[in-house]
Write an enzyme that holds these catalytic residues in place. Structure first.
Site, mmCIF file in Angstrom:
data_model
loop_
_atom_site.group_PDB
_atom_site.id
_atom_site.type_symbol
_atom_site.label_atom_id
_atom_site.label_comp_id
_atom_site.label_asym_id
_atom_site.label_seq_id
_atom_site.Cartn_x
_atom_site.Cartn_y
_atom_site.Cartn_z
ATOM 1 C CB CYS A 22 11.171 -0.523 1.302
ATOM 2 S SG CYS A 22 11.197 0.072 -0.401
ATOM 3 C CD GLU A 50 12.247 -2.527 -2.856
ATOM 4 O OE1 GLU A 50 11.712 -1.670 -2.125
ATOM 5 O OE2 GLU A 50 12.500 -2.346 -4.062
ATOM 6 C CE LYS A 87 -3.237 -10.138 -1.345
ATOM 7 N NZ LYS A 87 -3.177 -8.729 -0.864
ATOM 8 C CG ASP A 104 -2.434 -3.402 1.042
ATOM 9 O OD1 ASP A 104 -3.125 -2.447 1.472
ATOM 10 O OD2 ASP A 104 -1.973 -4.288 1.765
ATOM 11 C CB SER A 161 7.317 -8.085 6.067
ATOM 12 O OG SER A 161 6.698 -9.338 5.855
ATOM 13 C CD1 TRP A 167 -0.045 -1.475 3.140
ATOM 14 C CD2 TRP A 167 0.615 0.652 3.316
ATOM 15 N NE1 TRP A 167 0.746 -1.363 4.267
ATOM 16 C CE2 TRP A 167 1.152 -0.071 4.400
ATOM 17 C CE3 TRP A 167 0.889 2.020 3.220
ATOM 18 C CZ2 TRP A 167 1.953 0.508 5.376
ATOM 19 C CZ3 TRP A 167 1.697 2.614 4.190
ATOM 20 C CH2 TRP A 167 2.216 1.861 5.249
ATOM 21 C CG ASN A 168 5.011 1.204 0.916
ATOM 22 O OD1 ASN A 168 4.623 0.274 0.211
ATOM 23 N ND2 ASN A 168 6.280 1.467 1.098
ATOM 24 C CD GLU A 189 11.104 -2.204 7.277
ATOM 25 O OE1 GLU A 189 11.270 -1.509 6.267
ATOM 26 O OE2 GLU A 189 10.710 -3.384 7.235
#
Length: 514
Positions: A287, A253, A180, A182, A232, A156-157, A385
């Site tokens: 990230c 990633e 897919k 989010d 993640s 989503w970010n 993180e």
């Protein structure tokens, strides 16, 4: 705040493009108010399998269409992205809580990635002649075959730009995509896809599904020929295991605990401005955001003072214009995670230099950009993180100490070095264990370099996106050799050619022929 270009009618039109056979939906909130923005359909495992099957059929024709046709469609999509920039900016802000400026970075990146892959695919992926094992006896050529259907799992970010960075090179290489999305980034992805469909991309070639990872994500990784995942490290390891069992490739990633080294020759004011943005762009929900700042003791006092003043004077907001410096966290879960890390650190003796509290007077998930000092290894924020709104500042007495501290992490995604000397910056960069390193910038130099590979080392991932490497991950190299002269087939034949063959090997060595 001006009225958004997007509307509930547009939301409904876009979400109709989600592959979902049932009637179940989930409410998706906007970070600016916490209120429901739209209802997103839920896909099932059967929907994923159906989408992959349709994508396989569409991919056959798309691969045969050739580079010129794919280039035409992608360049038309690039132009539509720019024509629809205001809409895309609105959607990114409404879904993620970013500022207008940080949303602009996403739109620019999506257009750049599209243009690069449209114009580079033929050059990178065209067939090439290679040296044959026995010169003059045969010819050897390598061609590239699309892998088929690529699965893309996008968080989503940075939904818009990360989607483009995985989907567009797959399309340019001749693959189909089932993605897919989010929940929190689905509208941005669907609007991106709509531009490509309007540019002439077959609808079945790029399908979007949405739903829980336990069902939709699992079904996707079970079906596709290659998988791209951003998220993640824990989830990435599971995807890598499944891809390994199926003997399909993957690019991952994953997490980061990115370090910034502030050397003793910096301009403290400029370094503080660079650090503030590197840590808190998108409220640190990126990230490659900086979470650890190692500042040389010689400049620590003026740097820290400038950093605190800059953060204390920053404007927080969610308006659909360029008035805010920092935006909102994306979800209530993000706010809970950050507060948990902060509470743990404070309970164990950390000190707040800047920020440290929510700003519910602005919106439900706003939080002050927070810098901590006195962080120790027993605190969660030290090595885990955080992924948002909290960074830790450490003092070091030498360049070497900063390098060792930066490398003392299980992660290796991004790092940065601030210094007046570019030569010194490059020397320090050569010692850092990270997949991308920025000198006098936090992350945007490498993130925006679409002709250069991007990815992590250690627990930060596998594979690379962007550049020729980002295209090559979606193809299989095929070697084709054509015989010109007959090679030996019997013992007598080998006896006749043994001497000439060995002489040939010596000659090739002498003339340095590979």
């Amino acid at each position: 705040m001006r009225a958004p270009t997007a509307s509930p009618e547009l939301f409904a039109s876009l979400t109709d493009d989600v592959v979902a056979s049932g009637s179940e939906t989930v409410a998706v909130a906007t970070p600016s108010t916490g209120e429901t923005l739209h209802e997103l359909p839920r896909s099932s495992a059967d929907d994923v399998r159906d989408a992959v099957a349709r994508a396989r059929l569409a991919q056959l024709a798309w691969a045969r269409a050739g580079f010129a046709e794919r280039r035409r469609v992608l360049l038309r999509a690039h132009d539509l992205l720019l024509d629809r920039a205001d809409l895309l900016l609105d959607l990114v802000q409404l879904e993620s809580g970013k500022t207008r400026g940080q949303a602009l970075e996403e739109v620019y990146q999506a257009a750049s990635v599209t243009r690069y892959n449209a114009l580079s695919a033929r050059r990178v992926l065209r067939g090439r002649t290679r040296r044959a094992g026995v010169p003059l006896a045969s010819t050897t050529r390598v061609r590239y075959r699309p892998k088929g259907v690529a699965g893309v799992i996008t968080p989503w970010n940075y939904a818009l730009s990360l989607a483009a960075m995985d989907v567009v090179p797959a399309l340019a290489a001749g693959c189909a995509v089932v993605q897919k999305a989010d929940d929190q980034g689905a509208l941005s992805i669907l609007a991106l896809r709509r531009a490509f469909i309007d540019a002439g991309l077959p609808e079945a070639l790029w399908a979007v599904v949405a739903g829980p990872a336990s069902e939709v994500g699992e079904a996707l990784t079970d079906q596709v020929d290659y998988i791209c995942f951003t998220g993640s490290t824990a989830t990435g390891r599971k995807i890598a295991e499944k891809a390994g069992r199926r003997l399909v490739g993957a690019s991952l990633e994953l997490g980061g605990k990115n370090a910034m080294l502030v050397l003793d020759d910096v301009d403290p004011e400029q370094a503080a401005a660079d650090a503030a943005y590197a840590c808190f762009s998108a409220m640190g929900q990126l990230c490659v955001s900086t979470e650890r700042i190692y500042v040389h003791r010689a400049v620590a006092a003026p740097f820290t003072k400038a950093l605190v003043e800059r953060l204390d004077g920053a404007t927080l907001g969610s308006s659909l214009d360029y008035g805010a410096d920092f935006g909102s966290l994306a979800t209530a879960a993000q706010l809970e995670r950050i507060e948990a890390h902060l509470d743990d650190a404070l309970a164990k003796g950390a000190t707040v230099l800047a920020g440290g509290r929510p700003r519910t007077d602005i919106g439900p998930w706003f939080f002050q950009p927070t810098v901590l000092t006195g962080v120790t290894p027993d605190m969660r924020v030290y090595a885990e993180e955080t992924f948002g709104a909290v960074a830790s500042l450490f003092l070091v007495d030498s360049e070497e100490e900063a390098i060792l501290a930066a490398n003392a992490s299980e992660y290796g995604l991004n790092a940065s070095v601030l210094t007046r000397s570019r030569r010194r910056g490059r020397r320090v960069a050569d010692s850092l264990e990270a997949g991308s390193i920025n000198i006098n910038e936090g992350y945007r130099g490498t993130f925006g370099s679409v002709d250069a590979p991007m990815g992590g080392v250690k627990a930060s991932g596998l594979g690379r996106r962007n550049g020729p490497e980002g295209l090559l991950r979606f193809v299989e190299p095929v070697t084709v050799s054509t015989g010109i002269l007959p090679l030996p087939r019997s013992g007598r034949d080998f006896g006749l050619v043994a001497g000439p063959f060995l002489l040939l090997a010596r000659v090739l060595r002498a003339i340095r022929r590979r």
